[in-house]
Structures are given as C-alpha cells and as structure tokens.
Design an enzyme around this catalytic site. Structure first.
Site, short mmCIF file in Angstrom:
data_model
loop_
_atom_site.label_atom_id
_atom_site.label_comp_id
_atom_site.label_asym_id
_atom_site.label_seq_id
_atom_site.Cartn_x
_atom_site.Cartn_y
_atom_site.Cartn_z
N GLN A 164 -5.04 -1.84 9.28
CA GLN A 164 -4.90 -3.18 8.72
C GLN A 164 -5.52 -4.22 9.67
O GLN A 164 -5.23 -4.24 10.87
CB GLN A 164 -3.42 -3.49 8.46
CG GLN A 164 -3.16 -4.82 7.77
CD GLN A 164 -3.71 -4.87 6.34
OE1 GLN A 164 -3.75 -3.87 5.63
NE2 GLN A 164 -4.12 -6.05 5.91
N ASP B 132 -11.78 2.04 3.46
CA ASP B 132 -11.95 0.59 3.48
C ASP B 132 -13.42 0.19 3.30
O ASP B 132 -13.73 -0.96 2.98
CB ASP B 132 -11.48 0.03 4.83
CG ASP B 132 -10.18 -0.76 4.72
OD1 ASP B 132 -9.91 -1.29 3.63
OD2 ASP B 132 -9.47 -0.83 5.73
N LYS C 266 0.84 -1.21 0.00
CA LYS C 266 0.00 0.00 0.00
C LYS C 266 0.87 1.25 0.00
O LYS C 266 0.62 2.20 -0.74
CB LYS C 266 -0.95 -0.03 1.21
CG LYS C 266 -2.09 -1.02 1.01
CD LYS C 266 -2.79 -1.41 2.30
CE LYS C 266 -3.80 -2.53 2.01
NZ LYS C 266 -4.35 -3.18 3.20
#
Ligand code: GUN
Length: 296
Positions: A97, A120, A53
């Site tokens: 994460q 997300d 990322k």
C-alpha cells in the site's frame, strides 16, 4: 441537463459476482488465487483501503496474507518480506500500500516485486509493457476508470479526454491507456497538473474530464461544457460535525453543480473507489490463472 449517475458500486458488484464464480471454478481445478498485502504505518485512508481489499478477498474466496507493519519498519525488513512473498507459491499478487512512510524508498520496494505478481501494475516492466501496448497487469484505478466508461457506453474513440493529475498511480497510466491504438483507446488526451496555466481553458474543451488532483472543488461548473462526462477519482476527507466520525468524503469535483451540466458523472463515494479494489481482484485472479497454466 441533469447527469445520469454512474453507479460504480453496482458495476463493481456485477464484476465481483462474475469473479466469485470464476474463483470457485479455479478452486475445483486446484488453483486458489492468493494476494499478499503489506501496509506500513497507520495512515487512516490506507488502513481503510487495505481493510476493503481484505474484505473483498474473503468475499470472493481469494486467499489473503496480510501484514501490517509499524511505521518505523526498516527498509531492509520490508524488502525481505517482499522477497518472501515473491517466493511463496500461495501468493499470486503482491500489494504494497502506498504511500510508504517518508524514510522509505518506494521505488526500491516496487522494483523488488516480481513482475509476474505485480497486480498493481507499478513495476517498470509492467509500465513499459503498458506503454507499448503489450498484455500486462494494468494499474487498478485507471483500469477501473476505463471499465466504468466502457460499461456506461461512453464513446472513448475520438473523444477529447482531459485528465487533471499526473500521478504514477492514476494520471500517467490512464493517459497511456486512452491513447493506445485500440478500440478501448484512440482518444485525444490532455494531461493537466498543478503547474498548468488556466486549467479551465483545457477542461472546457473536454468531452470527458477525469479529476485526479486530490483536492476538493478542483472542477467547478464553469469549467466544463454541457453534456460532459465526468469521472471523479478524488477521495478527500472534509470536516463535518454532523457526521459521527467527524468528516465526510468528497471527490475533486463540485458534484452538486457539475451534475446539472454533465451527461454522466461518478459520485464519491460509490464511483471509482469500488472499481479500484475490483480490478485488483481481476489482476490477482489473472495472475493465478497464469501461474496455474490456465491463461498465458
Ligand atoms: N495507494 C492509493 N492507491 C493505490 C493503489 O492502487 N495501489 C497501492 N499499492 N497503493 C495505493
């Protein structure tokens, strides 16, 4: 029939090239998209995803603010960092994460993210909007799957899609996206999971199988019909002494045999994986445009 391979790496590269140009244009208008990334602990797969990322942010000219916290971090400290990022105007998207270490309350963390920065798409506000078909940030992996299907010319409307896996990250949101009354939806969706009796009974009926079970060889050749489209979301490490790092990555699908029956199939690696990161960048750029008044 031998399947055409869906090249997720290439589709992702094409999309990133477009995004890079878009970011350059935004910067000329004084808008620099920014992504806050938080990793807690040292789970090897998570470390590898987060590194990817960051690398992609650099490649596209997106500002990234990366925090790697020790596994023992207190919940309150993580919450404080999320709130700090919520208030930071340089950050348009926040990614924590998952999975978090066992002592942490994942839901509390996700619920604390400002929905305007929820790139997300995991916050209940985002999930709710997705379910009722309102514009919102869509979760990156299922959104990537949808893009791969669309860019490969797969007929979704009227197709029977069997999803194997019911996670909040992949199975549940993908099912929702595909049943939407829209040109990119209108599918008939069956969601199977670990408690499904006779999984093959369902997968054999599928025009499209999406494997997101997290287990190698979940889908074998006898479980699919000729001409099926197969999307493999699985990323599993299996020991392999011939590899320098001691393992190789495989999906949830027995690729070598299923590809002989399918019309289209994604490989692992190089299928869905590159799309997940790309969709995260798409959401981050979109968030920056909204914050900068360039998009609603
Ligand atoms: N872990 C596995 N996939 C994802 C994802 O898409 N987002 C986050 N935050 N964590 C993940």
């Amino acid at each position: 029939m031998t399947a055409r391979i869906i090249d997720g790496k290439q589709v992702a590269a094409d999309m990133r090239a477009e995004l890079k140009q878009e970011v350059a244009g935004l910067k000329e208008q004084g808008i620099t998209p920014g992504l806050g990334v938080i990793l807690v602990g040292d789970d090897p797969a998570s470390v590898s995803y987060v590194t990817g990322k960051e690398r992609t942010c650099d490649e596209l000219g997106i500002y990234s603010d990366h925090h790697h916290l020790p596994a023992e971090t207190a919940q309150a400290d993580l919450m404080a960092l999320v709130r700090k990022m919520n208030a930071d105007p340089k950050i348009n998207g926040i990614l924590v994460q998952l999975p978090l270490p066992k002592h942490m309350d994942e839901s509390e963390v996700i619920f604390a993210i400002d929905p305007a920065k929820d790139v997300d798409g995991f916050h209940p506000v985002s999930v709710g909007k997705m379910v009722v078909g309102e514009k919102t940030f869509l979760p990156c992996t299922p959104h990537g799957v949808l893009h791969l299907l669309l860019r490969s010319g797969v007929q979704i409307e009227g197709s029977h899609v069997v999803i194997v896996g019911r996670s909040n990250i992949v199975g549940k949101p993908l099912a929702n996206m595909l049943i939407q009354k829209s040109p990119t939806g209108n599918a008939t969706v069956t969601v199977c999971h670990t408690r499904t009796k006779d999984l093959a009974h369902y997968t054999r009926q599928a025009d499209i199988v999406v494997a997101a079970a997290g287990r190698p060889n979940t889908i074998t050749a006898d479980m699919v019909k000729d001409g099926v489209v197969v999307i493999d979301v699985g990323v599993n490490r299996v020991e392999d002494a011939t590899k320098k790092r001691g393992y190789r990555l495989v999906g949830d699908v027995d690729f070598e045999v299923v590809k002989e029956k399918a019309s289209l199939i994604t490989p692992v690696p190089g299928g869905v994986g590159p799309m997940t990161i790309t969709m995260l960048m798409v959401n981050t750029v979109e968030s920056a445009k909204r914050a900068g008044g360039v998009s609603k």
